[in-house]
Motif scaffolding. Structure first.
Motif, short mmCIF file in Angstrom:
data_model
loop_
_atom_site.label_atom_id
_atom_site.label_comp_id
_atom_site.label_asym_id
_atom_site.label_seq_id
_atom_site.Cartn_x
_atom_site.Cartn_y
_atom_site.Cartn_z
N GLU A 15 -0.75 -4.40 11.72
CA GLU A 15 0.04 -4.01 10.55
C GLU A 15 1.47 -4.48 10.74
O GLU A 15 2.14 -4.90 9.81
CB GLU A 15 -0.02 -2.50 10.35
CG GLU A 15 0.56 -2.05 9.04
CD GLU A 15 0.48 -0.55 8.86
OE1 GLU A 15 -0.36 -0.10 8.09
OE2 GLU A 15 1.26 0.16 9.53
N HIS A 35 0.83 -1.19 0.00
CA HIS A 35 0.00 0.00 0.00
C HIS A 35 0.87 1.25 0.00
O HIS A 35 2.10 1.18 0.05
CB HIS A 35 -1.00 0.00 1.18
CG HIS A 35 -0.42 0.29 2.51
ND1 HIS A 35 -1.17 0.59 3.62
CD2 HIS A 35 0.88 0.33 2.94
CE1 HIS A 35 -0.39 0.80 4.65
NE2 HIS A 35 0.85 0.65 4.28
N HIS A 77 3.32 -5.05 3.88
CA HIS A 77 3.15 -5.49 5.27
C HIS A 77 2.73 -6.95 5.29
O HIS A 77 2.03 -7.42 4.39
CB HIS A 77 2.06 -4.68 5.98
CG HIS A 77 2.45 -3.26 6.21
ND1 HIS A 77 3.33 -2.88 7.20
CD2 HIS A 77 2.09 -2.12 5.58
CE1 HIS A 77 3.48 -1.58 7.17
NE2 HIS A 77 2.74 -1.08 6.20
N CYS A 103 5.89 5.97 4.61
CA CYS A 103 4.65 5.31 4.18
C CYS A 103 4.06 5.96 2.93
O CYS A 103 3.12 5.44 2.34
CB CYS A 103 3.62 5.33 5.31
SG CYS A 103 4.20 4.46 6.77
N HIS A 145 4.99 0.03 -0.38
CA HIS A 145 5.74 -0.82 0.55
C HIS A 145 4.76 -1.87 1.06
O HIS A 145 3.55 -1.72 0.88
CB HIS A 145 6.33 0.00 1.70
CG HIS A 145 5.29 0.60 2.59
ND1 HIS A 145 4.68 1.80 2.30
CD2 HIS A 145 4.71 0.17 3.74
CE1 HIS A 145 3.78 2.06 3.25
NE2 HIS A 145 3.79 1.09 4.13
NI NI Z 1 2.39 0.78 5.59
#
Ligand code: NI
Length: 143
Positions: free
Chosen positions: A129, A14, A41, A33, A39
């Motif tokens: 997350e 995301h 998760h 972010c 990137h």
């Molecule tokens: Ni993230």
């Protein structure tokens, strides 16, 4: 009241970006972010159903049914996907954990209502997350 939880995991990418704000604002607000090239998760999701066990089965919800609902509604659409651009029900939201838990809750609640015992319903959706960053949506909790 009995609380039954099923846990699952998925991998997704995301980017946190508000298209209504400037690139500078986004970089300052979201930092790493906001990376334009995404990137990833390793997400862990916990779905809790609350209620009283059905007298015939002893189940609040059959965990096999809950597994299937989570697979169909969350994991199939999201696993190994880009949450910003590939998941129709996440369209037009910033995919923070806060926004994801709300969207996941609404994805799940109708199917769970049908499958759970009478007087049982979806209670909460919790999303890890990372091991340390966790959001939970629990709209029916008594205050
Ligand atoms: Ni993230």
């Amino acid at each position: 009241m009995i609380y039954v939880t099923r846990k699952a995991h998925f991998n997704a990418s995301h980017r946190l970006h508000n298209p209504h704000k400037s690139d500078d604002w986004n970089r300052q607000t979201f930092g790493k972010c906001n990376n334009p090239n995404w990137h990833g998760h390793n997400y862990v999701i916990e779905v809790t159903v609350a209620g009283e066990p059905d007298p015939d089965t002893g189940y609040v919800i059959d965990l096999g049914r809950l597994k299937k609902i989570m697979q169909d509604r969350i994991l199939d659409p999201c696993d190994h996907k880009n949450l910003n651009i590939e998941v129709p029900f996440l369209k037009d939201i910033i995919p923070t954990s806060e926004n994801l838990v709300k969207a996941f809750f609404h994805q799940l609640e109708d199917d769970i209502a049908v499958s759970a015992s009478e007087n049982s319903k979806l209670y909460s959706v919790k999303l890890f997350e990372t091991e340390r960053n966790i959001a939970e949506y629990c709209p029916n909790r008594a205050h």
